[in-house]
Design a protein around this motif. Structure first.
Motif, PDB file in Angstrom:
ATOM      1  N   LEU A 318       7.824  -2.290   6.782  1.00  0.00           N
ATOM      2  CA  LEU A 318       9.005  -2.577   7.594  1.00  0.00           C
ATOM      3  C   LEU A 318       8.721  -3.709   8.574  1.00  0.00           C
ATOM      4  O   LEU A 318       9.566  -4.570   8.817  1.00  0.00           O
ATOM      5  CB  LEU A 318       9.434  -1.318   8.364  1.00  0.00           C
ATOM      6  CG  LEU A 318       9.827  -0.113   7.508  1.00  0.00           C
ATOM      7  CD1 LEU A 318      10.074   1.104   8.382  1.00  0.00           C
ATOM      8  CD2 LEU A 318      11.062  -0.437   6.678  1.00  0.00           C
ATOM      9  N   ARG A 319       7.529  -3.698   9.171  1.00  0.00           N
ATOM     10  CA  ARG A 319       7.124  -4.765  10.093  1.00  0.00           C
ATOM     11  C   ARG A 319       7.019  -6.096   9.345  1.00  0.00           C
ATOM     12  O   ARG A 319       7.451  -7.137   9.851  1.00  0.00           O
ATOM     13  CB  ARG A 319       5.794  -4.384  10.734  1.00  0.00           C
ATOM     14  CG  ARG A 319       5.195  -5.387  11.696  1.00  0.00           C
ATOM     15  CD  ARG A 319       4.013  -4.716  12.402  1.00  0.00           C
ATOM     16  NE  ARG A 319       3.029  -5.647  12.893  1.00  0.00           N
ATOM     17  CZ  ARG A 319       3.042  -6.209  14.103  1.00  0.00           C
ATOM     18  NH1 ARG A 319       4.040  -5.936  14.930  1.00  0.00           N
ATOM     19  NH2 ARG A 319       2.076  -7.032  14.480  1.00  0.00           N
ATOM     20  N   HIS A 320       6.473  -6.049   8.125  1.00  0.00           N
ATOM     21  CA  HIS A 320       6.384  -7.262   7.315  1.00  0.00           C
ATOM     22  C   HIS A 320       7.777  -7.745   6.903  1.00  0.00           C
ATOM     23  O   HIS A 320       8.006  -8.950   6.799  1.00  0.00           O
ATOM     24  CB  HIS A 320       5.539  -6.998   6.066  1.00  0.00           C
ATOM     25  CG  HIS A 320       4.076  -6.865   6.350  1.00  0.00           C
ATOM     26  ND1 HIS A 320       3.375  -7.789   7.082  1.00  0.00           N
ATOM     27  CD2 HIS A 320       3.178  -5.918   6.006  1.00  0.00           C
ATOM     28  CE1 HIS A 320       2.110  -7.420   7.178  1.00  0.00           C
ATOM     29  NE2 HIS A 320       1.962  -6.283   6.529  1.00  0.00           N
ATOM     30  N   THR A 321       8.681  -6.804   6.675  1.00  0.00           N
ATOM     31  CA  THR A 321      10.047  -7.181   6.306  1.00  0.00           C
ATOM     32  C   THR A 321      10.732  -7.892   7.464  1.00  0.00           C
ATOM     33  O   THR A 321      11.407  -8.913   7.274  1.00  0.00           O
ATOM     34  CB  THR A 321      10.852  -5.931   5.903  1.00  0.00           C
ATOM     35  OG1 THR A 321      10.234  -5.322   4.755  1.00  0.00           O
ATOM     36  CG2 THR A 321      12.286  -6.290   5.547  1.00  0.00           C
ATOM     37  N   PHE A 322      10.544  -7.373   8.676  1.00  0.00           N
ATOM     38  CA  PHE A 322      11.097  -8.037   9.866  1.00  0.00           C
ATOM     39  C   PHE A 322      10.567  -9.468   9.959  1.00  0.00           C
ATOM     40  O   PHE A 322      11.334 -10.420  10.159  1.00  0.00           O
ATOM     41  CB  PHE A 322      10.720  -7.252  11.121  1.00  0.00           C
ATOM     42  CG  PHE A 322      10.938  -8.017  12.396  1.00  0.00           C
ATOM     43  CD1 PHE A 322      12.205  -8.105  12.964  1.00  0.00           C
ATOM     44  CD2 PHE A 322       9.883  -8.660  13.037  1.00  0.00           C
ATOM     45  CE1 PHE A 322      12.419  -8.833  14.133  1.00  0.00           C
ATOM     46  CE2 PHE A 322      10.080  -9.374  14.208  1.00  0.00           C
ATOM     47  CZ  PHE A 322      11.352  -9.470  14.761  1.00  0.00           C
ATOM     48  N   ALA A 323       9.255  -9.621   9.826  1.00  0.00           N
ATOM     49  CA  ALA A 323       8.636 -10.940   9.952  1.00  0.00           C
ATOM     50  C   ALA A 323       9.138 -11.886   8.869  1.00  0.00           C
ATOM     51  O   ALA A 323       9.418 -13.069   9.126  1.00  0.00           O
ATOM     52  CB  ALA A 323       7.119 -10.817   9.884  1.00  0.00           C
ATOM     53  N   THR A 324       9.272 -11.371   7.646  1.00  0.00           N
ATOM     54  CA  THR A 324       9.737 -12.202   6.526  1.00  0.00           C
ATOM     55  C   THR A 324      11.161 -12.689   6.753  1.00  0.00           C
ATOM     56  O   THR A 324      11.477 -13.860   6.534  1.00  0.00           O
ATOM     57  CB  THR A 324       9.654 -11.410   5.214  1.00  0.00           C
ATOM     58  OG1 THR A 324       8.292 -11.025   4.979  1.00  0.00           O
ATOM     59  CG2 THR A 324      10.145 -12.232   4.041  1.00  0.00           C
ATOM     60  N   ARG A 325      12.056 -11.772   7.205  1.00  0.00           N
ATOM     61  CA  ARG A 325      13.431 -12.180   7.484  1.00  0.00           C
ATOM     62  C   ARG A 325      13.476 -13.214   8.613  1.00  0.00           C
ATOM     63  O   ARG A 325      14.308 -14.119   8.605  1.00  0.00           O
ATOM     64  CB  ARG A 325      14.285 -10.966   7.875  1.00  0.00           C
ATOM     65  CG  ARG A 325      14.428  -9.884   6.822  1.00  0.00           C
ATOM     66  CD  ARG A 325      15.250 -10.320   5.597  1.00  0.00           C
ATOM     67  NE  ARG A 325      14.410 -10.814   4.528  1.00  0.00           N
ATOM     68  CZ  ARG A 325      13.838 -10.049   3.604  1.00  0.00           C
ATOM     69  NH1 ARG A 325      14.026  -8.739   3.628  1.00  0.00           N
ATOM     70  NH2 ARG A 325      13.108 -10.584   2.657  1.00  0.00           N
ATOM     71  N   CYS A 326      12.567 -13.084   9.592  1.00  0.00           N
ATOM     72  CA  CYS A 326      12.508 -14.048  10.699  1.00  0.00           C
ATOM     73  C   CYS A 326      12.126 -15.433  10.184  1.00  0.00           C
ATOM     74  O   CYS A 326      12.743 -16.443  10.550  1.00  0.00           O
ATOM     75  CB  CYS A 326      11.484 -13.604  11.749  1.00  0.00           C
ATOM     76  SG  CYS A 326      12.040 -12.254  12.813  1.00  0.00           S
ATOM     77  N   ILE A 327      11.121 -15.491   9.320  1.00  0.00           N
ATOM     78  CA  ILE A 327      10.658 -16.767   8.775  1.00  0.00           C
ATOM     79  C   ILE A 327      11.767 -17.403   7.942  1.00  0.00           C
ATOM     80  O   ILE A 327      12.026 -18.609   8.032  1.00  0.00           O
ATOM     81  CB  ILE A 327       9.388 -16.567   7.932  1.00  0.00           C
ATOM     82  CG1 ILE A 327       8.236 -16.078   8.816  1.00  0.00           C
ATOM     83  CG2 ILE A 327       8.995 -17.863   7.223  1.00  0.00           C
ATOM     84  CD1 ILE A 327       7.028 -15.592   8.037  1.00  0.00           C
ATOM     85  N   GLU A 328      12.449 -16.572   7.143  1.00  0.00           N
ATOM     86  CA  GLU A 328      13.557 -17.078   6.321  1.00  0.00           C
ATOM     87  C   GLU A 328      14.689 -17.615   7.185  1.00  0.00           C
ATOM     88  O   GLU A 328      15.434 -18.500   6.770  1.00  0.00           O
ATOM     89  CB  GLU A 328      14.065 -15.968   5.407  1.00  0.00           C
ATOM     90  CG  GLU A 328      13.062 -15.562   4.321  1.00  0.00           C
ATOM     91  CD  GLU A 328      13.460 -14.284   3.598  1.00  0.00           C
ATOM     92  OE1 GLU A 328      12.844 -13.978   2.566  1.00  0.00           O
ATOM     93  OE2 GLU A 328      14.387 -13.588   4.082  1.00  0.00           O
ATOM     94  N   ALA A 329      14.818 -17.064   8.406  1.00  0.00           N
ATOM     95  CA  ALA A 329      15.877 -17.508   9.318  1.00  0.00           C
ATOM     96  C   ALA A 329      15.459 -18.720  10.141  1.00  0.00           C
ATOM     97  O   ALA A 329      16.248 -19.226  10.943  1.00  0.00           O
ATOM     98  CB  ALA A 329      16.260 -16.366  10.253  1.00  0.00           C
ATOM     99  N   GLY A 330      14.210 -19.181   9.954  1.00  0.00           N
ATOM    100  CA  GLY A 330      13.762 -20.382  10.644  1.00  0.00           C
ATOM    101  C   GLY A 330      13.018 -20.153  11.942  1.00  0.00           C
ATOM    102  O   GLY A 330      12.769 -21.097  12.700  1.00  0.00           O
ATOM    103  N   VAL A 331      12.652 -18.901  12.241  1.00  0.00           N
ATOM    104  CA  VAL A 331      11.868 -18.617  13.445  1.00  0.00           C
ATOM    105  C   VAL A 331      10.485 -19.250  13.294  1.00  0.00           C
ATOM    106  O   VAL A 331       9.838 -19.094  12.253  1.00  0.00           O
ATOM    107  CB  VAL A 331      11.738 -17.093  13.679  1.00  0.00           C
ATOM    108  CG1 VAL A 331      10.826 -16.801  14.873  1.00  0.00           C
ATOM    109  CG2 VAL A 331      13.107 -16.470  13.885  1.00  0.00           C
ATOM    110  N   SER A 332      10.029 -19.960  14.316  1.00  0.00           N
ATOM    111  CA  SER A 332       8.737 -20.646  14.227  1.00  0.00           C
ATOM    112  C   SER A 332       7.588 -19.651  14.225  1.00  0.00           C
ATOM    113  O   SER A 332       7.710 -18.523  14.706  1.00  0.00           O
ATOM    114  CB  SER A 332       8.567 -21.611  15.406  1.00  0.00           C
ATOM    115  OG  SER A 332       8.342 -20.896  16.614  1.00  0.00           O
TER     116      SER A 332
END
Length: 383
Positions: A318-332
């Motif tokens: 779940l933590r990895h999913t949060f991080a992955t969605r953040c990266i896909e959204a352009g979070v640095s």
């Protein structure tokens, strides 16, 4: 023997000798006569002769390692969670051929054979920890003059690698994510069992570790500044006891994590449904009158994953999913590092390298699209 030479009005006697570990050392002594120099030489050689006896008193590697661990724990050099982890490593060493062998009888071959016996049973990360503790214990034995040298320091001594395949904790794909959320919402918790849905939703919308979520208090939820203050965690102690650890998992773990629009109503509902408990936690196991461990939530998570028919994986996904969605959204990467509480940006980049790499093609396409727009505008204006 050595040789004499004059130096600053005195005689210098230069000589070589081998230390207890076979290393050739060069040294010199000075005096006003050859007799004085030779006297100093003999006194020196007598002082370094046989400093290590290697007389066995029956001390084994597990015995010495346990002594060191207990000493470090009692003097607060390691915390209970780390001490518990190291005791697990000690159990692995005690279960093998080194349990009853005196340190004086341990050889490089016997150490390599023991490590090789672990390659079919344990992951490489575990073998690394066992290797590190064995080496440190043998170094301690040298310092205490139980043995002359540590065979693990030899240039040809290499730690074997595990033959078990490393299992990565992967994030949910977008399709899996959607299915999981649907099944989680519809999942009916059996009567008498704890409901961990909110903790799971908080992890997937914030990236907090489950131990950090289970240690949240109302004071941690700052709606005024729209952040969660992460200040403590539920950790594993001796005999797998769950306990409250002041401070997060690492120094960088004490942090502020933003509250998104998706997360806010979940936190509000959790605060409304919070029951009184002695620790003042938002989430608490009233059935056992105790803190909630990560293992409890993980068991619940696995039941939901099975219900959804998804590949089985740990709740940390779940933590990895949060991080992955953040990266896909352009979070640095640097912003994500702070949100996740990573020690440095290299951990973030290494952990999610595949995700960052997968966005390269999309970035090129966006760049080319941007160029086409500019070219079209230019051509229109020129016309």
């Amino acid at each position: 023997m050595g040789s004499f030479r004059e130096k600053n009005g005195k005689l210098e006697y230069r000589f070589s000798f081998k230390d207890p570990y076979g290393k050739v050392i060069r040294k010199s002594v000075t005096g006003y006569s050859e007799e004085e120099c030779l006297g100093k030489y003999e006194a020196f050689m007598k002082s370094v002769a046989s400093p290590v006896s290697e007389k066995s008193d029956g001390t084994t590697i597990p015995m010495l390692l346990k002594e060191v661990l207990n000493n470090d724990f009692n003097k607060n050099y390691i915390q209970e969670s780390t001490y518990s982890l190291y005791l697990g490593i000690l159990e692995i060493i005690e279960s093998g051929s080194l349990k009853t062998t005196p340190i004086t009888d341990v050889t490089g071959d016997s150490l390599e054979q023991f490590l090789m016996s672990l390659t079919d049973c344990y992951a490489d990360s575990v073998i690394q920890k066992v290797h590190r503790h064995l080496k440190a214990t043998m170094d301690t034995a040298v310092e205490r003059k139980i043995i002359k040298s540590n065979p693990m320091n030899a240039s040809d001594f290499r730690r074997p690698k595990s033959s078990k395949k490393t299992l990565d904790v992967k994030a949910f794909t977008k399709e899996e994510h959607k299915l999981f959320m649907t099944v989680l919402e519809e999942y009916k918790v059996p009567r008498g069992r704890n409901n961990y849905k909110k903790q799971i939703l908080i992890e997937i919308y914030s990236g907090l570790r489950m131990g950090e979520i289970n240690a949240l208090t109302p004071e941690c939820i700052d709606f005024k500044n729209n952040v969660i203050h992460v200040r403590s965690t539920i950790s594993h102690g001796i005999e797998n006891r769950a306990y409250v650890k002041d401070g997060a998992k690492t120094y960088e773990g004490s942090r502020e994590v933003p509250i998104s629009k998706k997360l806010k109503p979940i936190l509000e509902q959790a605060l409304e449904e919070m029951t009184d408990n002695q620790l003042g936690f938002i989430f608490y196991d009233n059935n056992k009158d105790d803190v909630i461990s990560t293992k409890q939530v993980n068991n619940f998570f696995r039941r939901v994953v099975a219900k959804a028919g998804l590949p089985m994986r740990g709740q940390h996904a779940l933590r990895h999913t949060f991080a992955t969605r953040c990266i896909e959204a352009g979070v640095s990467a640097e912003v994500l590092r702070k949100w996740l509480g990573h020690k440095n940006i290299h951990i973030t980049l290494d952990t999610y390298a595949d995700v960052f790499n997968s966005l390269h093609n999309e970035s090129i396409e966006r760049f080319e699209t941007r160029l086409k727009v500019k070219e079209t505008l230019f051509e229109y204006v020129a016309a």
